[in-house]
Design a protein around this motif. Sequence first.
Motif, short mmCIF file in Angstrom:
data_model
loop_
_atom_site.label_atom_id
_atom_site.label_comp_id
_atom_site.label_asym_id
_atom_site.label_seq_id
_atom_site.Cartn_x
_atom_site.Cartn_y
_atom_site.Cartn_z
N VAL A 88 2.28 -12.88 1.34
CA VAL A 88 1.72 -11.99 2.35
C VAL A 88 1.21 -10.71 1.69
O VAL A 88 0.11 -10.22 2.00
CB VAL A 88 2.77 -11.67 3.43
N LEU A 89 2.00 -10.15 0.76
CA LEU A 89 1.56 -8.96 0.04
C LEU A 89 0.29 -9.24 -0.77
O LEU A 89 -0.65 -8.43 -0.78
CB LEU A 89 2.67 -8.48 -0.89
N SER A 92 -2.74 -9.53 1.50
CA SER A 92 -3.16 -8.23 2.01
C SER A 92 -3.90 -7.43 0.95
O SER A 92 -4.91 -6.79 1.23
CB SER A 92 -1.94 -7.44 2.51
N SER A 95 -7.34 -8.94 0.16
CA SER A 95 -8.29 -8.71 1.24
C SER A 95 -8.77 -7.25 1.27
O SER A 95 -9.69 -6.93 2.01
CB SER A 95 -7.66 -9.07 2.60
N HIS A 96 -8.13 -6.39 0.46
CA HIS A 96 -8.56 -5.00 0.33
C HIS A 96 -8.70 -4.69 -1.16
O HIS A 96 -7.77 -4.12 -1.77
CB HIS A 96 -7.55 -4.04 0.98
N LEU A 155 -0.97 -0.08 3.76
CA LEU A 155 -1.23 -1.51 3.56
C LEU A 155 0.02 -2.23 3.10
O LEU A 155 0.35 -3.31 3.62
CB LEU A 155 -2.36 -1.68 2.54
N SER A 158 2.61 -2.36 6.07
CA SER A 158 2.26 -3.35 7.09
C SER A 158 2.44 -4.77 6.57
O SER A 158 2.93 -5.65 7.30
CB SER A 158 0.82 -3.13 7.55
N ALA A 159 2.09 -5.01 5.31
CA ALA A 159 2.26 -6.35 4.75
C ALA A 159 3.74 -6.72 4.65
O ALA A 159 4.14 -7.85 4.96
CB ALA A 159 1.60 -6.43 3.37
#
Length: 211
Positions: A88-89, A92, A95-96, A155, A158-159
């Motif tokens: 998940v990290l 994230s 994606s950024h 970020l 949230s991740a």
Amino acid sequence: MSTPPTTLPVTNQQAVQSQPPINTPAFRTFFSRLSASIRDGLSQRRPWAELVDRSSMARPESLTDALSRIRKNLAYFKVNYVAVVSLVLAFSLFSHPLSLLVLLGLLAGWMFLYLFRPSDQPLVVFGRTFSDRETLLALVLSTIVVVFMTSVGSLLTSALMVGVAIVCVHGAFVVPDDLFMDDQEPANAGLLSFLGGSATSAAASAVAGRV
């Protein structure tokens, strides 16, 4: 009238040779422990088919039952859960790309400018020599700026929250078997023991070499 011989300056090649930019033994020790811990941790993971087995899933009867399931499943699937949160990290960050580059730059700064830089090789920037204390202060301030004043901190937070939520939902709905208790003997898997021990000892040895 004879001309006196010209004496050419002889350069000491050993003095010219620059020192390596990083403390190679500490650098190798850190990554050898990291790779060994990752291999050991992945070898102790549970089968992924067991993680998604729908026949072992049921709605918890109460909040107490859900918390009890989460606690037991964390002990049983801990390596798999670490892998899920890591994925998940990674998703994230990838994606950024800008946040990923900023975070990589910060990590590289800590590694090459402080942790693994030879203690007898001062940091020189634009002709000015910085002490270890000044370098450490600059890195700490940079970390605070990156984490709390840019999108990197939000970020990562949230991740992590999404990853922990996935783990908690899965742990609450999977019914633990009696086999779970038999497999809880190993206290820590390789990945978790690395987080608690190997990284600390490797970084501590690198810092101790500077002090």
